[in-house]
Scaffold this motif. Structure first.
Motif, PDB file in Angstrom:
ATOM      1  N   LYS A 118       0.830  -1.203   0.000  1.00 36.68           N
ATOM      2  CA  LYS A 118       0.000   0.000   0.000  1.00 36.68           C
ATOM      3  C   LYS A 118       0.868   1.258   0.000  1.00 36.68           C
ATOM      4  O   LYS A 118       0.526   2.257  -0.645  1.00 36.68           O
ATOM      5  CB  LYS A 118      -0.923   0.001   1.214  1.00 36.68           C
ATOM      6  CG  LYS A 118      -1.989  -1.067   1.180  1.00 36.68           C
ATOM      7  CD  LYS A 118      -2.921  -0.972   2.375  1.00 36.68           C
ATOM      8  CE  LYS A 118      -2.292  -1.485   3.631  1.00 36.68           C
ATOM      9  NZ  LYS A 118      -3.228  -1.521   4.770  1.00 36.68           N
TER      10      LYS A 118
ATOM     11  N   GLY B   6       1.034   4.332  -2.889  1.00 39.70           N
ATOM     12  CA  GLY B   6       0.923   5.760  -2.609  1.00 39.70           C
ATOM     13  C   GLY B   6       2.041   6.556  -3.244  1.00 39.70           C
ATOM     14  O   GLY B   6       1.823   7.646  -3.783  1.00 39.70           O
TER      15      GLY B   6
ATOM     16  N   ILE C 140      -6.841  -2.061   0.809  1.00 42.47           N
ATOM     17  CA  ILE C 140      -6.996  -0.606   0.737  1.00 42.47           C
ATOM     18  C   ILE C 140      -8.480  -0.237   0.673  1.00 42.47           C
ATOM     19  O   ILE C 140      -8.939   0.697   1.343  1.00 42.47           O
ATOM     20  CB  ILE C 140      -6.237  -0.037  -0.475  1.00 42.47           C
ATOM     21  CG1 ILE C 140      -4.734  -0.247  -0.304  1.00 42.47           C
ATOM     22  CG2 ILE C 140      -6.550   1.447  -0.669  1.00 42.47           C
ATOM     23  CD1 ILE C 140      -3.917   0.150  -1.511  1.00 42.47           C
TER      24      ILE C 140
ATOM     25  N   ARG D  18      -4.223   7.030  -3.856  1.00 44.58           N
ATOM     26  CA  ARG D  18      -3.321   6.020  -3.296  1.00 44.58           C
ATOM     27  C   ARG D  18      -2.746   5.098  -4.360  1.00 44.58           C
ATOM     28  O   ARG D  18      -2.082   4.107  -4.039  1.00 44.58           O
ATOM     29  CB  ARG D  18      -4.052   5.222  -2.216  1.00 44.58           C
ATOM     30  CG  ARG D  18      -4.491   6.088  -1.045  1.00 44.58           C
ATOM     31  CD  ARG D  18      -5.176   5.306   0.045  1.00 44.58           C
ATOM     32  NE  ARG D  18      -4.247   4.407   0.734  1.00 44.58           N
ATOM     33  CZ  ARG D  18      -4.596   3.672   1.796  1.00 44.58           C
ATOM     34  NH1 ARG D  18      -5.827   3.747   2.272  1.00 44.58           N
ATOM     35  NH2 ARG D  18      -3.720   2.878   2.368  1.00 44.58           N
TER      36      ARG D  18
END
Length: 214
Positions: A58, A62, A148, A178
């Motif tokens: 994750k 980003g 997410i 993201r």
């Protein structure tokens, strides 16, 4: 071989050297951002249980979303889904034109140190209320995307079917920011996850992109 490929190839033995120096609690990962679904091109050590051909986390997504404006992320702490406490630094890779195309990540399993810190704090009657965020590492990018999306639902504390149109747009803005939609097949995956049609998902994505350009 392109300049970017040459840099990635050169970093593979560097990753081996760093991991060998720091020992079994260290993992070093080389990422190629040009293919987020299989961004791991070299890995030494085993902290996050990934392998070559695995996906970015994750945090990586980003950074991918911020493109050339992204900055190194140093000395941050996360917790894996299995409970490991991991201290990491992510150093971006740039070519001679300054374009971000990958990253070198160092992950240290500090679980034992965290347990020791908790013990010392309890003995000294000094507690901490800071909760370490959990992040998803894995070879399967679908699991990262699902994690997410599910984070957003936890924040809203309501079922997907109860979301208003504006709340769905907020979801798509968040996912776009993201880096989720840089992943191939992410749009139909998100649509299936929240129970809407693919056409609706593509319409939401198009709308928030148009808003960002206006």
């Amino acid at each position: 071989m392109s300049e970017q490929d040459a840099i990635l190839d050169a970093l593979a033995p560097v990753a081996d050297g760093i991991a060998a120096t720091l020992g079994s609690f260290c993992e070093v990962v080389v990422h190629d951002f040009r293919r987020p679904e299989k961004s791991v091109v070299a890995i030494a050590g085993s902290v996050t249980d990934r392998s070559v051909g695995g996906s970015m986390s994750k945090i990586g997504m980003g950074l991918l979303a911020r493109g050339d404006e992204a900055e190194d992320q140093l000395n941050y702490v996360t917790r894996t889904a299995s409970g490991k406490l991991v201290k990491s630094s992510t150093m971006l890779l740039r070519d001679s034109a300054g374009s971000v195309f990958g990253a070198l990540c160092v992950n240290l399993d500090i679980t034992a140190l965290g347990q020791l810190k908790t013990l010392v704090g309890e003995l000294a009657d000094v507690g901490t209320t800071t909760e370490t965020p959990t992040t998803t590492f894995g070879d399967d990018v679908d699991a990262v995307v699902d994690a997410i999306v599910d984070e957003h639902q936890l924040r809203l504390n309501k079922p997907w079917a109860a979301l208003s149109r504006e709340e769905r747009l907020d979801l798509f803005r968040s996912l776009h920011a993201r880096g989720v939609f840089a992943v191939r097949r992410a749009v139909p995956q998100v649509a299936a996850r929240i129970g809407i049609s693919r056409a609706s998902a593509y319409n939401y994505l198009s709308e928030i992109r148009d808003q960002g350009a206006s």
